[in-house]
Design an enzyme around this catalytic site. Structure first.
Site, PDB file in Angstrom:
ATOM      1  N   CYS A 174     -60.790  92.530  26.923  1.00  0.00           N
ATOM      2  CA  CYS A 174     -61.542  93.472  27.759  1.00  0.00           C
ATOM      3  C   CYS A 174     -63.023  93.087  27.562  1.00  0.00           C
ATOM      4  O   CYS A 174     -63.231  92.703  26.570  1.00  0.00           O
ATOM      5  CB  CYS A 174     -61.206  94.780  27.422  1.00  0.00           C
ATOM      6  SG  CYS A 174     -59.382  95.296  27.607  1.00  0.00           S
ATOM      7  N   ASP A 175     -63.789  93.484  28.518  1.00  0.00           N
ATOM      8  CA  ASP A 175     -65.088  93.544  28.528  1.00  0.00           C
ATOM      9  C   ASP A 175     -65.694  94.596  29.351  1.00  0.00           C
ATOM     10  O   ASP A 175     -65.270  94.601  30.350  1.00  0.00           O
ATOM     11  CB  ASP A 175     -65.986  92.237  28.797  1.00  0.00           C
ATOM     12  CG  ASP A 175     -67.198  92.046  28.182  1.00  0.00           C
ATOM     13  OD1 ASP A 175     -67.727  91.936  27.108  1.00  0.00           O
ATOM     14  OD2 ASP A 175     -68.008  92.343  29.051  1.00  0.00           O
ATOM     15  N   SER A 176     -66.577  95.081  28.817  1.00  0.00           N
ATOM     16  CA  SER A 176     -67.185  96.334  29.715  1.00  0.00           C
ATOM     17  C   SER A 176     -68.878  96.088  29.674  1.00  0.00           C
ATOM     18  O   SER A 176     -69.585  95.748  28.887  1.00  0.00           O
ATOM     19  CB  SER A 176     -67.095  97.649  29.059  1.00  0.00           C
ATOM     20  OG  SER A 176     -65.646  97.816  28.824  1.00  0.00           O
TER      21      SER A 176
END
Length: 515
Positions: A174-176
């Site tokens: 994941c990356d935000s």
């Protein structure tokens, strides 16, 4: 049995989101160079980095993280499947006099200090308690232990792992990133940047984008999706900003805020998926898991979800048998070296699936609900072929038998074989790269409900392993000359096993030199 989920992130928020949903993930940090990954993808697409949208960037990084961890597990599986030699299994509890061996009736094994049960390892406030006097490994050196040997191919079949799974483990990256007034914002890192951003966002709103990449290890299949939500900020004061920055919380989070922490009070509302704002969208991940042909409830492995899944499995088994009744569960601000020298375990120490104590028939507690394993890596002389050095780990003071020397290893994760677990642990702790070594045999100390597997390995010809601490579990990782090993203060089990281990390494070196 549940399907393991591997989270390619050390984010506490993402881990907590999964735990609350009944899933305890295995944490495997990807160590991706994020700017380089984005730049490489932009170049491949023939555009500038600034031309990539916020959504594109988080998708690129989520995929890079998941694929990095997937590749690491592929290398571990390949090294494990290519293991040669024999597995020698020792059965100390079958030995005459085994009941009298040892001196401490409450000891255990392994790296641990964290108990998964209320057995004295947590106090009344739920805080972790480390009892260094109850973690001495039992010494069977004065007992004639029965042993059996079998070809490695048979041993691998008896203890299957990830490489043999039909589905899973599932790896999620994941990356935000926060999109504010058209500008993508990552982690601020410094108080100055955080102060500027928090001041600008006051009373306004922005979009939090999170990329998700899911890979099925068994098939290599990949799913790539994103989620986003609008975050509306309150009219907080300058004093609020300074206090928030002083807490340190906003410095290492996307967009400079958290929903579940101190920053939650400064957010007036969220329009969209709130778990996505926390860094991992549960509804989106559930749909992605379904696209893989896996039921979401098959990932449950903690709490009520685990119990419910176990009851469902039991009911389905009864139904299959025709039972009609079945219709009606570190970042502490100090260096890794300082932490390793401390007798206090790091606050960031993550509880992994498989961590916990097993109460054994030998009268001791052993670390690793699925057993434990480690790698004894040897280096040979190019001229003579003889073993000259082995990789040793100087154990952190906060660990069991802290300050002693042993081999890198630890508790096996759910679903992995002993060799896979040993190779994974030795890379995570000591940078022993599986693609640079060959497994030449194993030694398994079998206690029935628990076992420890020592994996014997050599550097491949023409390859060199550069061992060093990759986490805070070691004060030092080093190549130690074979003659110096017994001069060190060794872990109890290593001290007992070293004479037979060094003899076996010599035999293996001669055997491989003749091939």
């Amino acid at each position: 049995m549940s399907i393991p989920l591997i989270l390619a992130s050390q984010s506490p928020s993402r881990r907590n989101v999964l735990n609350a949903a009944g899933i305890s993930p295995t944490i495997h940090v990807s160590h991706v160079d994020e700017p380089a990954a984005v730049a490489a993808e932009a170049e491949a697409r023939g555009v500038a980095v600034d031309d990539l949208s916020c959504e594109q960037r988080v998708m690129i990084l989520a995929q890079a993280k998941a694929r990095s961890v997937y590749q690491a597990y592929r290398e571990v599986a390949a090294a494990a499947q290519g293991a040669g030699g024999e597995q020698v299994t020792a059965f100390p509890l079958r030995a005459k006099g085994a009941a009298e061996a040892g001196t401490d009736s409450s000891a255990g094994d392994g790296k641990g200090g964290i108990s998964s049960t209320a057995d004295g390892n947590t106090n009344q406030y739920g805080e972790k308690v480390y009892d260094h006097h109850s973690t001495l490994t039992r010494d069977f050196s004065d007992v004639d232990v029965p042993v059996e040997a079998e070809p490695m191919k048979k041993a691998l079949a008896e203890h299957p792992g990830f490489a043999d799974a039909k589905a899973g483990p599932l790896i999620v990256g994941c990356d935000s990133m926060f999109l504010f007034e058209g500008e993508p914002l990552g982690k601020p890192h410094t108080p100055e940047v955080a102060r500027r951003r928090l001041g600008a966002m006051r009373g306004k709103s922005g979009e939090l984008w999170t990329g998700h990449c899911l890979i099925d290890f068994a098939t290599g299949r990949q799913e790539l999706e994103s989620s986003h939500a609008t975050v509306r900020f309150g009219d907080y004061s300058d004093r609020d900003i300074e206090a928030y920055i002083a807490s340190g919380e906003p410095l290492e989070v996307a967009g400079c805020f958290t929903l579940e922490g101190l920053g939650g009070a400064f957010i007036d509302g969220v329009d969209g998926d709130p778990s996505g704002v926390l860094g991992l969208s549960l509804p989106l991940l559930r749909r992605m898991v379904g696209h893989m042909g896996v039921a979401w409830t098959d990932l449950w492995n903690v709490g009520i979800g685990k119990l419910a899944a176990a009851r469902l499995e039991e009911a389905e088994a009864r139904k299959a048998d025709g039972d009609e009744k079945a219709k009606a569960t570190t970042d502490d601000g100090i260096s890794a070296e300082e932490q390793a020298a401390s007798i206090v375990p790091p606050k960031s120490n993550v509880h992994q699936p498989g961590d916990g104590w097993v109460h054994c028939a030998c009268g001791r507690r052993h670390w690793g609900l699925n057993g434990a394993a480690g790698v004894l890596l040897a280096r040979r002389s190019p001229e003579t072929g003889e073993v000259t050095h082995v990789v040793m780990q100087h154990r952190a003071m906060w660990s069991a038998e802290g300050g002693t020397w042993g081999i890198p290893g630890g508790a096996l994760a759910d679903g992995e074989s002993p060799i896979e677990g040993a190779l994974r642990e030795s890379y995570e702790e000591a940078n022993i790269t599986p693609e640079d070594i060959e497994v030449v045999g194993t030694h398994r100390e079998e206690h029935g409900p628990w076992a420890y597997t020592t994996v014997f390995a050599f550097e491949k010809p023409g390859h060199e392993v550069d061992p060093h601490p990759n986490d805070d579990e070691s004060m030092e990782i080093a190549w130690i000359p074979v003659a110096e090993v017994p001069k060190r203060k060794l872990l109890t089990a290593m001290n007992a096993d070293w004479p037979r281990f060094v003899a076996r390494l010599g035999d293996l070196a001669r055997e491989y030199r003749q091939q």
